[in-house]
Scaffold this motif. Structure first.
Motif, PDB file in Angstrom:
ATOM      1  N   ALA A 286       6.558  -2.682  -9.048  1.00 56.90           N
ATOM      2  CA  ALA A 286       7.939  -3.041  -8.713  1.00 56.90           C
ATOM      3  C   ALA A 286       8.681  -3.227 -10.026  1.00 56.90           C
TER       4      ALA A 286
ATOM      5  N   PHE B  31      -6.546  -3.262  -1.667  1.00 57.27           N
ATOM      6  CA  PHE B  31      -5.880  -2.764  -2.875  1.00 57.27           C
ATOM      7  C   PHE B  31      -5.361  -3.902  -3.744  1.00 57.27           C
ATOM      8  N   ASP B  32      -6.301  -4.669  -4.305  1.00 61.39           N
ATOM      9  CA  ASP B  32      -5.816  -5.839  -5.036  1.00 61.39           C
ATOM     10  C   ASP B  32      -5.630  -5.621  -6.534  1.00 61.39           C
ATOM     11  N   PHE B  33      -5.911  -4.415  -7.056  1.00 55.11           N
ATOM     12  CA  PHE B  33      -5.692  -4.191  -8.487  1.00 55.11           C
ATOM     13  C   PHE B  33      -5.502  -2.705  -8.753  1.00 55.11           C
TER      14      PHE B  33
ATOM     15  N   GLY C 194       5.508  -0.732   3.911  1.00 58.18           N
ATOM     16  CA  GLY C 194       5.006  -1.958   4.520  1.00 58.18           C
ATOM     17  C   GLY C 194       4.352  -1.689   5.861  1.00 58.18           C
TER      18      GLY C 194
ATOM     19  N   ARG D 233       6.331  -5.660 -12.231  1.00 59.78           N
ATOM     20  CA  ARG D 233       5.396  -6.396 -11.387  1.00 59.78           C
ATOM     21  C   ARG D 233       4.469  -5.470 -10.603  1.00 59.78           C
ATOM     22  N   GLY D 234       3.172  -5.654 -10.813  1.00 58.78           N
ATOM     23  CA  GLY D 234       2.203  -4.935 -10.001  1.00 58.78           C
ATOM     24  C   GLY D 234       2.397  -5.351  -8.552  1.00 58.78           C
ATOM     25  N   CYS D 235       2.242  -4.420  -7.620  1.00 59.64           N
ATOM     26  CA  CYS D 235       2.372  -4.804  -6.215  1.00 59.64           C
ATOM     27  C   CYS D 235       1.406  -3.987  -5.378  1.00 59.64           C
ATOM     28  N   SER D 236       1.179  -4.438  -4.167  1.00 57.73           N
ATOM     29  CA  SER D 236       0.118  -3.869  -3.372  1.00 57.73           C
ATOM     30  C   SER D 236       0.514  -3.802  -1.901  1.00 57.73           C
ATOM     31  N   PHE D 237       0.119  -2.712  -1.243  1.00 58.91           N
ATOM     32  CA  PHE D 237       0.402  -2.547   0.183  1.00 58.91           C
ATOM     33  C   PHE D 237      -0.923  -2.364   0.907  1.00 58.91           C
ATOM     34  N   VAL D 238      -1.250  -3.321   1.748  1.00 61.31           N
ATOM     35  CA  VAL D 238      -2.502  -3.259   2.506  1.00 61.31           C
ATOM     36  C   VAL D 238      -2.561  -1.921   3.250  1.00 61.31           C
TER      37      VAL D 238
ATOM     38  N   TYR E 171       0.060   1.203   8.506  1.00 63.53           N
ATOM     39  CA  TYR E 171       0.040   0.630   7.163  1.00 63.53           C
ATOM     40  C   TYR E 171       0.597   1.679   6.210  1.00 63.53           C
TER      41      TYR E 171
ATOM     42  N   TYR F 156      -0.669  -3.261 -11.975  1.00 60.59           N
ATOM     43  CA  TYR F 156      -1.064  -4.610 -12.410  1.00 60.59           C
ATOM     44  C   TYR F 156      -1.396  -4.630 -13.898  1.00 60.59           C
TER      45      TYR F 156
END
Ligand code: SF4
Ligand code: SF4
Lengths: 138, 393
Positions: B280, B109-111, B183, B268-273, B179, B115
């Motif tokens: 955020a 989940f990188d974008f 977190g 802030r864009g953020c991501s949770f594997v 996951y 974001y």
């Protein structure tokens, strides 16, 4: 005196033929513990390793490694934390076992990174919601 | 007793006494509630953390020839276009069309939407692709271009649920890693994660919604915004401990502000594997110290605020309602907590560091005289439960 030091080695494109690590073990009597290794698509190689052995031997071994045009860094650049991206949330706190990422101040809850404690396990890379932690080897 | 008008006059003439939430707690401890209520005019509260129920309305202006956009993508992320010709709504958790998501678990989940929102506020260039079925008055069918926030008529953040009054604490009783949006949870209660600014949090400092209501002014990522409604899932009827502090989720706020005035470090864009993407967000809310009751509530400390520990391996996903136990935020902030006879390390999703920074920034804005308070137009509901979805056959 027997010591252990951590090094970050960056290999130029050309030097792939000589088995450098083999020579470190055989010719300099060192114990080598590799944490991370990678060859980029451009053909450059990275290696994060611990060298354990006589201090004098380690110094000689580093000279030998440098003679191939390998750049040597004692600071562990295996994992870096980008301060400009970190929000000091503290999600990394329970994942970084050696406490390289730790509470710098219990009042402000600023999170500090001590690279000397980092064992490059990579758990923070996977866990940081802000992608502040990264590795040159990922 | 003070009124909003009196406080605003003091702010305008540079005479207001403004303290951050932490300064107010110390002031109360040193001088007592009565004196604090008399001396202090405004207290700034804040929170910074992932808030999934966030998004923004954008208006692109009209192309030549005109287009009635049916569907659009912003840097590949779909934005809802089922409104007027060149309006859209971009949601924080939206992924790109062909994002592999969790097909190769756990996904990276990188974008995603969060974001794109961060890029907008940074003033960075974003690619817009749009499609239309075409009409006689809006003939254009395809479009591909680039834009920044400065090219837009409006970029209005409209968030249905922010500022959860309190929140649960996550742990994992199973024997494999989970996951989640809280977190990564390590097996056998390997860690605990929480997500609240605790004693700095706006709604924990005004637990009965006496000053925060519809129309209240807020500091949303640096812009002056407003509470436009109770937040979704606003559920004030809940268990409360001393000093009216809720012991579970409770109240929420729906917020809006102009994104053109926001500061990128608070969006802030953020991501949770293994879970997804989010946004955020930094939020500050000024609380007018109108009377002693409000001052008393502002004295709340982390040790007075309890949160429920929930097992995310079974109880959370299956909605059993089971609670493992409760802990205080003071306990959570000690690095290792003792819970159920086990020593457990704690992670936080919410940044106290950023919340403190926001309290200070908002205090500075008020002291400069350019951030006046507003009396709520209507209060938030004080009695209201939460419905669950029944799946009917
Ligand atoms: S999880 Fe990432 S953003 Fe949060 S404190 Fe650690 S390094 Fe900083
Ligand atoms: S790589 Fe491992 S040891 Fe190093 S900072 Fe990240 S979690 Fe800690």
């Amino acid at each position: 005196m027997i010591v252990t030091h951590k090094y970050f080695l960056k290999f130029p494109k050309c030097e792939t033929e000589t088995p450098i690590v083999y020579h470190l073990v055989k010719d300099y009597d060192l114990e080598v513990n590799i944490f991370r290794a990678k060859v980029t698509s451009e053909g450059e190689g990275y290696l994060v390793l611990d060298l354990k052995g006589k201090e004098t031997k380690i110094a000689e071994a580093l000279k030998y490694v440098a003679s191939f045009g390998v750049s040597i860094d004692t600071i562990d650049k295996g994992v870096i934390r980008d301060d400009s991206l970190c929000t000091h949330c503290g999600n990394c706190l329970s994942h970084c076992k050696p406490k390289a990422l730790h509470l710098a101040d219990p009042v402000t809850r600023q999170i500090a990174f001590d690279e000397n404690l980092c064992i490059a396990c990579g758990r923070c890379i996977d866990n940081c919601p802000m992608k502040a932690c990264s590795s040159l080897l990922e | 007793m003070k009124t909003y008008n009196q406080i605003n006059e003091k702010i305008s003439s540079g005479k207001a006494v403004v303290l951050t939430a932490s300064e107010m707690k110390e002031y109360i401890e040193a001088h007592g509630v009565r004196k604090a209520a008399k001396d202090v005019d405004v207290v700034t509260t804040a929170t910074f953390g992932p808030m999934c129920s966030s998004g923004c309305f954008l208006n692109f202006g009209h192309s030549k020839p005109k287009m009635r956009i049916t569907a659009c993508r912003l840097d590949g992320v779909p934005a809802y276009s089922g409104i007027a010709a060149v309006d859209c709504y971009l949601g924080a958790t939206q992924l790109r069309d062909r994002d592999p998501a969790n097909s190769n678990f756990p996904g990276k989940f990188d974008f995603g939407g969060g974001y794109v929102m961060e890029k907008l506020v940074r003033g960075e260039e974003i690619e817009l692709t749009a499609y239309s079925y075409g009409t006689q008055d809006y003939p254009l069918r395809d479009l591909k271009t680039k834009f920044t926030i400065h090219d837009l008529n409006q970029a209005i953040m409209v968030n249905p649920r922010n500022c959860y009054q309190n929140y649960n604490v996550a742990t994992n009783c199973s024997d494999k890693r989970l996951y989640t949006y809280m977190g990564q949870l390590e097996p056998k209660m390997g860690n605990l994660t929480y997500c609240s600014a605790g004693e700095l949090s706006p709604l924990l400092n005004d637990p009965l919604y006496e000053t925060i209501g519809v129309g209240s002014v807020v500091w949303l990522a640096g812009a002056r915004g407003h509470v436009f409604s109770e937040g979704t899932q606003h559920c004030p009827t809940c268990e409360r401990t001393d000093n009216d502090v809720p012991a579970e989720g409770a109240g929420t706020l729906a917020l809006t502000a102009d994104m053109k005035k926001m500061r990128p470090e608070f969006v802030r864009g953020c991501s949770f594997v293994g879970y997804g993407v989010s946004l955020a967000l930094g939020i500050g809310i000024p609380i007018p110290v109108l009377n002693e009751r409000i001052a008393k509530h502002l004295g709340v400390r982390d040790k007075d605020i309890r949160a429920q520990v929930i097992d995310y391996s079974t109880d959370y996903p299956l909605r059993t309602g089971n609670v493992l136990g409760t802990v205080t935020y003071e306990q959570l902030k000690s690095e290792v907590i003792e819970f159920k006879g086990k020593k457990i390390t704690v992670s936080s999703m919410s940044s106290r560091y950023k919340a403190l920074e926001i309290c200070q920034l908002l205090k500075d804005d008020i002291l400069k005289g350019n951030f006046l308070l507003s009396q709520p137009l209507s209060p938030l509901p004080k009695e209201q439960g939460m419905k669950q979805l029944t799946i009917r056959k």
